[in-house]
Design a protein around this motif. Structure first.
Motif, PDB file in Angstrom:
ATOM      1  N   HIS A   1      -9.977  -1.407   7.224  1.00  0.00           N
ATOM      2  CA  HIS A   1     -10.283  -2.557   8.070  1.00  0.00           C
ATOM      3  C   HIS A   1      -8.953  -3.217   8.439  1.00  0.00           C
ATOM      4  O   HIS A   1      -8.175  -3.573   7.543  1.00  0.00           O
ATOM      5  CB  HIS A   1     -11.173  -3.569   7.339  1.00  0.00           C
ATOM      6  CG  HIS A   1     -11.466  -4.789   8.157  1.00  0.00           C
ATOM      7  ND1 HIS A   1     -12.445  -4.812   9.130  1.00  0.00           N
ATOM      8  CD2 HIS A   1     -10.883  -6.021   8.175  1.00  0.00           C
ATOM      9  CE1 HIS A   1     -12.473  -6.020   9.688  1.00  0.00           C
ATOM     10  NE2 HIS A   1     -11.529  -6.760   9.140  1.00  0.00           N
TER      11      HIS A   1
ATOM     12  N   ALA B   1     -20.257  -5.818   7.942  1.00  0.00           N
ATOM     13  CA  ALA B   1     -18.847  -5.539   8.219  1.00  0.00           C
ATOM     14  C   ALA B   1     -18.447  -4.116   7.813  1.00  0.00           C
ATOM     15  O   ALA B   1     -17.795  -3.405   8.596  1.00  0.00           O
ATOM     16  CB  ALA B   1     -17.963  -6.574   7.529  1.00  0.00           C
TER      17      ALA B   1
ATOM     18  N   ASP C   1     -17.138  -1.195  10.412  1.00  0.00           N
ATOM     19  CA  ASP C   1     -15.870  -0.490  10.198  1.00  0.00           C
ATOM     20  C   ASP C   1     -16.087   1.029  10.205  1.00  0.00           C
ATOM     21  O   ASP C   1     -15.293   1.783  10.780  1.00  0.00           O
ATOM     22  CB  ASP C   1     -15.234  -0.909   8.875  1.00  0.00           C
ATOM     23  CG  ASP C   1     -14.665  -2.319   8.906  1.00  0.00           C
ATOM     24  OD1 ASP C   1     -14.493  -2.872  10.015  1.00  0.00           O
ATOM     25  OD2 ASP C   1     -14.392  -2.871   7.814  1.00  0.00           O
TER      26      ASP C   1
ATOM     27  N   HIS D   1     -12.311  -2.440  17.123  1.00  0.00           N
ATOM     28  CA  HIS D   1     -12.144  -3.592  16.240  1.00  0.00           C
ATOM     29  C   HIS D   1     -11.907  -4.889  17.010  1.00  0.00           C
ATOM     30  O   HIS D   1     -12.418  -5.952  16.613  1.00  0.00           O
ATOM     31  CB  HIS D   1     -11.005  -3.333  15.256  1.00  0.00           C
ATOM     32  CG  HIS D   1     -11.415  -2.487  14.096  1.00  0.00           C
ATOM     33  ND1 HIS D   1     -12.276  -2.941  13.113  1.00  0.00           N
ATOM     34  CD2 HIS D   1     -11.123  -1.194  13.775  1.00  0.00           C
ATOM     35  CE1 HIS D   1     -12.476  -1.991  12.221  1.00  0.00           C
ATOM     36  NE2 HIS D   1     -11.790  -0.916  12.602  1.00  0.00           N
TER      37      HIS D   1
END
Length: 357
Positions: A167, A188, A192, A299
């Motif tokens: 990440h 999350a 990722d 991202h």
């Protein structure tokens, strides 16, 4: 291909990139940067070719007469089509440009049929008809890639059990409090993982030598952005996604030119059968363009939509550049997964993935 063939092919691509006459100054600058970035071969002198095109010191007819071999012409034409289709559609001016190429090289069809010819003439007409059919088929396939739907699943590479999913810390520095974040459908770690799998898939596609494979990376990246936005409740269209990419400094035409240009200069672009893990494997290590750009795009888009689309253009650009650096560093770590994924890919499978099959 000879050095002169490469110079002529890249000049044709640059002419194609400006054929619509509607390039924003920002995209012109991105194309210039690509030319500068690929300037390593002094014999080709891509920055010089760019200046020749920009200052109109070279004409389309001049370039077309330099390419005489059938394979060289086919590759050059395919690249020109992909340049025109890279932004999602071919404009009337771009189609007129491609029509000039087809006419000059006799790709528009033959008035004489095989049945009317005899001997070597018949063989020539047959070969010509086959070439025309190949060009027409490529045009249709390239347009299908450019028109790829956004609403179908993003193709993802498989990850080995227990592999680390990184990440990037750079996106966490973007201003967004927990209260400002919109609820998403993925956790999350799940997001990722999704971004990493998509990055590996596009990195694998970059290893393949076909023009259509290189062109396919752009719509797959747009699809990833669409589905990230959708996970936060946004229903996006192509226009919104292109605006975000422009804000990040990502030019669709310039991205194709950079990826295809690297392969061409390395003698690695063309038809299937050239081998994935010889020269192409080395090329992927040196650039890693598709893995890194997909990783950064995913991202930054995630933070942008999670934060309610409130980030400024400067914040987005800065974050994108930082995460691109992370992606370039990670590329070597995940190269084995890209190579393994690439072993199971071919043009037909990629077209199916792009169409949502």
């Amino acid at each position: 291909m000879t050095t002169e063939d490469i110079r002529a092919t890249l000049t044709l691509c640059l002419l194609a990139s400006f054929a619509d006459g509607e390039k924003h100054d920002r995209e012109r600058e991105q194309i210039r940067q690509v030319a500068e970035g690929l300037a390593g071969d002094s014999h080709v002198n891509l920055p010089g070719l760019y200046q020749d095109v920009l200052l109109r010191r070279v004409s389309l007819q001049d370039v077309l007469t330099r390419l005489t071999g059938t394979e060289a012409r086919q590759l050059a034409y395919e690249m020109a089509v992909c340049v025109c289709d890279a932004d999602g559609h071919t404009s009337p001016k771009e189609e007129a440009f491609l029509a000039q190429v087809r006419q000059a090289w006799g790709m528009g069809g033959a008035s004489q049929t095989t049945a009317q010819a005899s001997g070597s003439a018949a063989a020539s007409v047959t070969a010509g008809a086959a070439a025309v059919g190949a060009y027409a088929s490529f045009d249709q396939q390239a347009q299908a890639v450019a028109d790829a739907p956004l609403q179908v699943p993003v193709p993802e590479a498989a990850l080995p059990q227990g592999i680390a999913v990184p990440h990037p810390a750079a996106v966490d520095a973007l201003p967004a409090t927990a209260a400002q974040r919109r609820p998403g459908t993925l956790s999350a770690p799940e997001m990722d993982s999704k971004i990493l799998k998509a990055s590996i898939m596009n990195g694998a596609i970059e290893l393949l030598p076909e023009n259509l494979s290189t062109l396919a990376i752009i719509p797959l990246q747009m699809r990833l952005v669409y589905q990230i936005g959708q996970s936060y409740g946004y229903e996006l269209d192509r226009g919104h996604i292109k605006d975000l990419l422009a804000a990040l400094g990502v030019g669709l035409t310039s991205q194709y030119l950079e990826e295809a240009g690297r392969k061409l200069l390395g003698g690695l672009l063309g038809k299937a059968g050239k081998g994935i893990f010889g020269g192409l494997g080395k090329q992927a290590v040196s650039s890693g363009m598709s893995f890194a750009s997909t990783y950064a795009l995913g991202h930054v888009a995630n933070q942008y939509y999670a934060g309610g689309r409130t980030l400024s253009t400067d914040m987005l650009k800065d974050a994108y550049q930082h995460v691109m650096q992370d992606g370039r560093q990670l590329q070597a770590r995940y190269l084995p997964q890209m190579q393994e994924t690439a072993r199971g890919l071919n043009t037909a499978k990629i077209l199916s993935m792009v169409r949502g099959g």
